[in-house]
Structure formats: C-alpha cells, structure tokens
Motif scaffolding. Structure first.
Motif, mmCIF file in Angstrom:
data_model
loop_
_atom_site.group_PDB
_atom_site.id
_atom_site.type_symbol
_atom_site.label_atom_id
_atom_site.label_comp_id
_atom_site.label_asym_id
_atom_site.label_seq_id
_atom_site.Cartn_x
_atom_site.Cartn_y
_atom_site.Cartn_z
ATOM 1 N N ILE A 37 6.294 -6.379 -5.550
ATOM 2 C CA ILE A 37 7.414 -5.653 -4.933
ATOM 3 C C ILE A 37 7.976 -4.567 -5.845
ATOM 4 C CG2 ILE A 37 8.084 -7.515 -3.370
ATOM 5 C CD1 ILE A 37 10.318 -8.230 -5.346
ATOM 6 N N ILE A 57 9.812 -13.618 3.541
ATOM 7 C CA ILE A 57 10.089 -13.240 2.158
ATOM 8 C C ILE A 57 10.632 -14.457 1.429
ATOM 9 C CG2 ILE A 57 11.399 -11.744 0.612
ATOM 10 C CD1 ILE A 57 11.506 -9.657 2.761
ATOM 11 N N ILE A 75 13.604 -5.855 -3.089
ATOM 12 C CA ILE A 75 13.673 -6.486 -1.770
ATOM 13 C C ILE A 75 14.166 -5.480 -0.729
ATOM 14 C CG2 ILE A 75 14.765 -8.285 -0.392
ATOM 15 C CD1 ILE A 75 12.658 -9.367 -2.248
ATOM 16 N N PHE A 92 14.122 -14.355 5.637
ATOM 17 C CA PHE A 92 14.436 -14.268 4.223
ATOM 18 C C PHE A 92 14.935 -15.619 3.736
ATOM 19 C CE2 PHE A 92 17.667 -13.446 0.851
ATOM 20 C CZ PHE A 92 16.785 -13.032 -0.139
ATOM 21 N N ILE A 125 21.597 -9.127 -0.436
ATOM 22 C CA ILE A 125 20.369 -8.975 0.352
ATOM 23 C C ILE A 125 20.606 -9.437 1.789
ATOM 24 C CG2 ILE A 125 17.996 -9.809 0.641
ATOM 25 C CD1 ILE A 125 17.861 -9.928 -2.458
#
Length: 259
Positions: A37, A57, A75, A92, A125
């Motif tokens: 990533i 993820i 991310i 996620f 996130i």
C-alpha cells in the motif's frame, strides 16, 4: 479467511507485500499478487484487485506515530482507488480501541472516543470510508483477537502489579471473525458499522490467571481494581448476521500450545 471463502465457492485473490509472501499463498491454491500500500502500482497493474465485488482491507498499522501517519495516507489511497472502481462492497477491519476509555456497555451505536494513536488512526479511516464510500462501506470493529498461536495471556504471564484486574475481558476468536466476514459478504451488507465480541466478559484477573494455569505458565499478578471498565456488546451485529458463535466465551477458546 481466503481458504474459507474458497471452500465456500468464492473466487478470491489475495495480496502480500512481497513476491515471496505472495508465492506462499499461491502454494495454498489461492491466486495472490504482490501489493504494497505504500508503493502504488503503475496504471493497470492492479486492475484485477479492483475489479471485484468485495474488497476486504485487513492490514495492521505500525506502532510508531510516523508509521501510523503513513498508514492513514496509504489506506486513504486504497479507498480512493475503490471509489473510482465498480467494487460494490468494501469491508474495513477496525478495532474496538476506537472506544478508548469508555466504561459500561459499548455497542455499534456508541460514539468513538479514541485515546491511543492506533485508535485515532482507525477512527479517522472509518470516517473517511463513511464520507467517501457511503453505502458501499462496511466497518467491522473486532475485540481482542484470539486464535492459532495468538493469545493475550502469553504477554501477561509472570508479570506482577498489573492494574485494572477487575476490568472485563473483551475477546473474539479468529474462527468467529471469519464466519462473520463471510456472512457480511454473502448477505451483501452495506453501509454499516458492526462489532464483534464474545458475549461473556470475565474479569482480566480471573480469566488470565486461569489461562496461565491451564498453559502451565507463571500466573500474572493483578491488582483488584478497575471494575468500571467497558464491555463490548456485539449482539446487534450477531443478530443481523444470524450468527451462532463457535466460541461464545473466552473460556471456550482453545489455548495455544505452550512452546
């Protein structure tokens, strides 16, 4: 996770950070490609990863602040790539550390109050996914993970003067996580914040003293305080997914071999 999905008839492509790691997954009969990533692939090189129904993820962050800052940016770049694709669902894997030092019952609807750097970056996130992906995003917050060689008692054995001995334990077994994620995929759940934890919450002192004894490890010594801790209640998620947990109590979860 990948092996379970394959057994259920799903087509799965995995990723590893190195070619050597990718080959180790291919040896299990699962297509896998090198993907880091922090190093975005050139145009067209990762189209197969974003030409899927679901992207999962599940990448742990580093422990240092600079690593966490980079983790957030990395991310974000993956989320931006998903936003531009035809992926219908992104899952996620987050953490219950987003709840910080809250006490009492904590549910999916409880507002986040992170206090650690890891909790804060996971919260950020989560917010970004909700803002950018809307109904396509699913956030699954996991309690402390047990499974395979992983068990918290291994890091507590023999320690003394451990505070907060009366705080409740919040754990979930890897097998139940795999079952839950599979259900999220197959039921095409979208736009939800979900939570997974076993419903039994013994005190830290009681459970880890028992686990150390069972594994013939030096027992940890706890201070009997901290009975105002939080207990994670994932009942709503369990009911939504119609799950029957394989390990509803930490005492049910297999202990790793003491090696």
């Amino acid at each position: 996770m990948a092996l379970h999905l394959k057994e259920k008839g799903h087509r799965v492509t995995g990723t590893k950070r190195t070619e050597e790691g990718a080959e180790s997954i291919r040896s299990l009969g699962i297509p896998c490609r090198e993907f880091h990533i922090s190093r975005p692939p050139e145009s067209g090189q990762a189209d197969d990863l974003f030409n899927a129904d679901t992207v999962l993820i599940n990448i742990p962050p580093g422990r240092k602040n600079l690593e966490l800052q980079q983790f957030f940016q990395d991310i974000k770049s993956v989320i931006d790539r998903v936003k531009q694709s035809d992926v219908r669902q992104i899952i996620f894997i987050s953490t219950t550390s987003v709840y910080g030092e809250l006490t009492g019952k904590v549910t999916e609807a409880t507002p986040s109050q992170p206090v650690t750097a890891s909790g804060e970056v996971h919260h950020d996130i989560e917010q970004y996914i909700q803002q950018q992906l809307g109904e396509r995003g699913v956030i699954l917050r996991l309690a402390g993970l047990v499974g395979g060689d992983r068990h918290p008692v291994k890091y507590l054995a023999g320690r003394t003067g451990i505070s907060q001995g009366e705080k409740p334990v919040n754990l979930i077994h890897r097998d139940d996580c795999v079952t839950a994620i599979t259900a999220i995929i197959e039921k095409e759940i979208k736009g939800k914040v979900m939570l997974l934890c076993s419903p039994d919450h013994p005190s830290r002192a009681d459970f880890y003293t028992w686990a150390a004894s069972e594994m013939q490890l030096s027992p940890p010594q706890f201070e009997r305080n901290g009975n105002d801790g939080k207990y994670i209640d994932g009942t709503s998620t369990i009911n939504m997914l119609k799950l029957t947990l394989k390990y509803p109590s930490p005492y049910d979860m297999p202990l790793p071999e003491n090696s």
